[in-house]
Each structure stands twice: as structure tokens, then as C-alpha cells.
Design a protein around this motif. Structure first.
Motif, PDB file in Angstrom:
ATOM      1  N   ILE A  33       0.770  -1.184   0.011  1.00 58.62           N
ATOM      2  CA  ILE A  33       0.073   0.011  -0.135  1.00 58.62           C
ATOM      3  C   ILE A  33       0.823   1.230   0.140  1.00 58.62           C
ATOM      4  N   GLU A  68      -6.218  -0.135   9.467  1.00 55.86           N
ATOM      5  CA  GLU A  68      -5.999  -1.243   8.781  1.00 55.86           C
ATOM      6  C   GLU A  68      -6.881  -2.351   9.338  1.00 55.86           C
ATOM      7  N   SER A  69      -5.982  -3.536   9.222  1.00 54.53           N
ATOM      8  CA  SER A  69      -6.658  -4.875   9.760  1.00 54.53           C
ATOM      9  C   SER A  69      -7.383  -4.635  10.926  1.00 54.53           C
ATOM     10  N   GLU A 164      -4.945   3.008  -1.193  1.00 54.42           N
ATOM     11  CA  GLU A 164      -5.429   1.660  -1.232  1.00 54.42           C
ATOM     12  C   GLU A 164      -6.392   1.353  -2.262  1.00 54.42           C
ATOM     13  N   ASN A 171      -7.818  -7.813  -3.214  1.00 51.12           N
ATOM     14  CA  ASN A 171      -9.005  -8.063  -2.513  1.00 51.12           C
ATOM     15  C   ASN A 171     -10.275  -8.127  -3.193  1.00 51.12           C
ATOM     16  N   CYS A 199     -10.645   0.445   6.298  1.00 50.81           N
ATOM     17  CA  CYS A 199      -9.164   0.243   6.825  1.00 50.81           C
ATOM     18  C   CYS A 199      -8.437   1.675   6.870  1.00 50.81           C
ATOM     19  N   GLY A 264      -2.385  -4.868  12.602  1.00 51.09           N
ATOM     20  CA  GLY A 264      -2.970  -4.185  11.215  1.00 51.09           C
ATOM     21  C   GLY A 264      -1.598  -3.955  10.504  1.00 51.09           C
TER      22      GLY A 264
HETATM   23  N1  GLN Z   1      -6.318  -2.812   4.019  1.00 52.04           N
HETATM   24  C1  GLN Z   1      -5.247  -4.114   4.258  1.00 52.04           C
HETATM   25  C2  GLN Z   1      -5.613  -4.834   3.163  1.00 52.04           C
HETATM   26  O1  GLN Z   1      -6.881  -5.216   2.732  1.00 52.04           O
HETATM   27  C3  GLN Z   1      -5.538  -4.396   5.579  1.00 52.04           C
HETATM   28  C4  GLN Z   1      -4.427  -5.801   5.782  1.00 52.04           C
HETATM   29  C5  GLN Z   1      -4.093  -5.899   7.165  1.00 52.04           C
HETATM   30  O2  GLN Z   1      -3.872  -4.806   7.871  1.00 52.04           O
HETATM   31  N2  GLN Z   1      -3.432  -6.951   7.591  1.00 52.04           N
HETATM   32  O3  GLN Z   1      -4.678  -5.604   2.515  1.00 52.04           O
END
Ligand code: GLN
Length: 318
Positions: A33, A68-69, A164, A171, A199, A264
């Protein structure tokens, strides 16, 4: 133990975990990213928030980074509130994939259905499961629950989101595979768009610790006093975090720390000690699994210093 002693112990544990891990080498910013690659790698903050609402911090605990995650936990909470934990488990699954967080193979091995809400595939399906009248409503509900967990209005970074949205093809592929199996509950690209936005929320280590402390206190935010999730949904959320929160390092984490956690790729890590507190840390460089090197060490050190492992003392990981 008096309240005063407890407080100084907490203060010291957070300060020490920061001081001892500040120079910890290793890892690299997420580079897939583009925005995340540009965040200064030496940033490092630690925070702990108790169920009584006390806040302890060290280092860059007020620096805003991308959730993020870790957002997966709060969207799971929202969907669970809407459909109930049992239906949620049947639709999204509850088991670790044993594969990387963005694994296609994990899907392929299970008929293109997700296994866990805490990896990308299951998280995108979870976002699609949120009952919403349109895309904007879906996103606002998710931002709303993130803010309720944090106890302040959070907002999205346009930079992170732009970065992103223009690179999230992997994704999108996951979402189409799940659609082929009937495992998506809204238009697939709408769900990926909203998942990508969720995220991109900016949080600090303090926000993250408050979010965790809300889970530690059975679903009530200790700063605002407001109920965010029903108590009966907290245990399944923490169970998922225990099993899959740090991806393929979740077993190592359980072995050495023993607390439900979530990471994340923005560099954040959260751990929850039910009934007691949450510990959060942030530092951008990640290990190969995708977990922040310094944040993992700091959270583990605070947990150890305060004897928070519910299973008893565990061997130090290094
Ligand atoms: N936004 C990121 C993704 O979809 C989140 C992944 C993560 O933090 N592991 O790849």
C-alpha cells in the motif's frame, strides 16, 4: 494492592516497554500500500487503558496511523450485533485459516467460502453482511461503531484510502471468488470499497487502547460510559482475536502472551485483558507475517510485566 500502587505499576510497565523496545531493529513498512511505505519507520507509541478509564502512554501514542486490519474487529462487532453471533458464525466462519491474511488458497481450499472474519476474505464478507440501505450508509455505520469504540469521532485519511483504493485488486479478486460461492451479502465491489475505507480510518495508540478497553469491560466504553456492543457478543469477538488476530503468528502470540490480540499493516497492535485493560502499540515496521515488530514486543512486555496472561506465567519469546 492500593489504587496508587497499581497506577505506578502500570505507568512503569508502559514506560519501560517503550524504552526497551525503542531501538528494536527489524521489519519493514508495508510496501504493497504506497501510503504506508511513506510513514516514518521510527515512530513508536505505547498506550494502556484500564476498564476504569485510566490512560497510560509513552512515545508517539498520539500519532494518527491507519487502523487497517484492526478495523475487522469492529465491523465484526457491528455485523454480530445485527444478525446475532450464531448466524454470524454460520455465514462468516470462526476458524483460523493457517494462511496469510490475504490468502486466495485459504478460500480455494474451502469452496471459496471464508473461514474467519479477521482475515481479508472473511472481513470483506463481514462488511457485505452489515445491513445497510446503500454504500454510504454501510460505511457510516462502520465509522460510527469505530468511533463509539474509540469514544471520539474518528475520520478517514483520504491519502490512505486513495492509495489503497487504487491498488486493492487482490482484495477485489477475493470478493469475486466469494461471490461465486454465494458467500457475499452485498454487491461485491461495493463491499470492497467500504472495506477499504474502513481500513483507512486514522487512530492513535490511545484510541486503540480505548477501543480494546471497551471489549475488556464487556462492551461498555470506559471513557464515555456508553454501551457499544452487547456483553454476549464480546466473548466470541475475543475468541476470534485469540485464534486469528495475528494471522499465522496467532499461535505464537497465544503461546507467549496468552491474550486476544489484533494487528494491522499500519503498524498497530492491540491486546485485551478481559475485565482489566487493553494495551496498544504502534510502530510501522512489520515482520514477514505482517505484524509490527516493536508493537508486538511492547504489548507483550506490558502484558508480562503486569502478569496479565490468564493461563499463568509464560516463557519470554526472546
Ligand atoms: N487494508 C489492508 C488490506 O486489505 C489490511 C490488511 C492488514 O492490515 N493486514 O490488505
Amino acid at each position: 494492592m492500593t489504587q496508587v500502587m497499581e497506577k505506578s505499576r502500570l505507568e512503569e510497565a508502559v514506560a519501560q516497554a517503550h524504552a526497551e523496545n525503542k531501538a528494536l531493529p527489524g521489519g519493514a513498512n508495508a510496501s504493497y500500500i504506497p501510503y504506508l511505505a511513506s510513514v516514518p519507520s521510527d515512530l513508536f507509541g505505547v498506550a494502556a487503558v484500564t476498564t476504569g478509564g485510566e490512560v497510560f502512554t509513552a512515545g508517539d501514542a498520539k500519532f494518527e496511523f491507519a487502523i487497517e486490519s484492526i478495523s475487522k474487529v469492529f465491523t465484526m462487532a457491528l455485523a454480530m450485533e445485527q444478525v446475532g453471533a450464531d448466524t454470524f458464525r454460520k455465514k462468516i466462519g470462526a476458524d483460523p485459516t493457517g494462511e496469510a491474511f490475504n490468502s486466495v488458497i485459504a478460500l480455494e481450499l474451502h469452496g471459496d467460502r471464508p473461514l474467519s472474519p479477521l482475515v481479508n476474505a472473511g472481513a470483506i464478507a463481514t462488511t457485505s453482511l452489515v445491513a445497510a440501505k446503500d454504500k454510504e450508509d454501510r460505511y457510516q455505520q462502520i465509522l460510527g461503531i469505530q468511533s463509539a469504540f474509540a469514544g471520539r469521532p474518528l475520520s478517514m485519511s483520504q491519502d490512505v484510502n486513495g492509495s489503497e483504493q487504487s491498488t486493492n485488486f487482490h482484495n477485489r479478486a477475493l470478493a469475486w471468488l466469494m461471490q461465486s460461492a454465494g458467500a457475499m451479502y452485498s454487491e461485491p465491489m461495493e463491499a470492497v470499497d467500504v472495506y477499504t475505507r474502513q481500513c483507512s480510518t486514522l487512530i492513535t495508540a490511545v484510541d486503540l487502547a480505548v477501543m480494546g478497553a471497551t471489549l475488556a469491560s464487556g462492551g461498555v466504553n470506559p471513557l464515555t460510559g456508553k454501551r457499544v456492543v452487547q456483553t454476549q457478543n464480546v466473548a466470541p469477538i475475543l475468541a476470534e482475536m485469540m485464534m486469528e488476530g495475528l494471522y499465522t503468528a496467532s499461535g505464537d502470540w497465544a503461546y507467549t502472551v496468552g491474550l486476544p490480540g489484533k494487528s494491522g499493516v499500519g503498524g498497530g497492535i492491540l491486546a485485551v485483558a478481559p475485565g482489566k485493560m487493553a494495551i496498544a502499540a504502534f510502530s510501522p515496521p512489520l515482520d514477514p507475517v505482517g505484524n509490527s515488530v516493536r508493537a508486538q514486543a511492547a504489548v507483550a512486555d506490558v502484558a508480562r510485566a503486569l502478569a496479565l496472561n490468564p493461563f499463568g506465567p509464560a516463557p519470554a519469546p526472546r
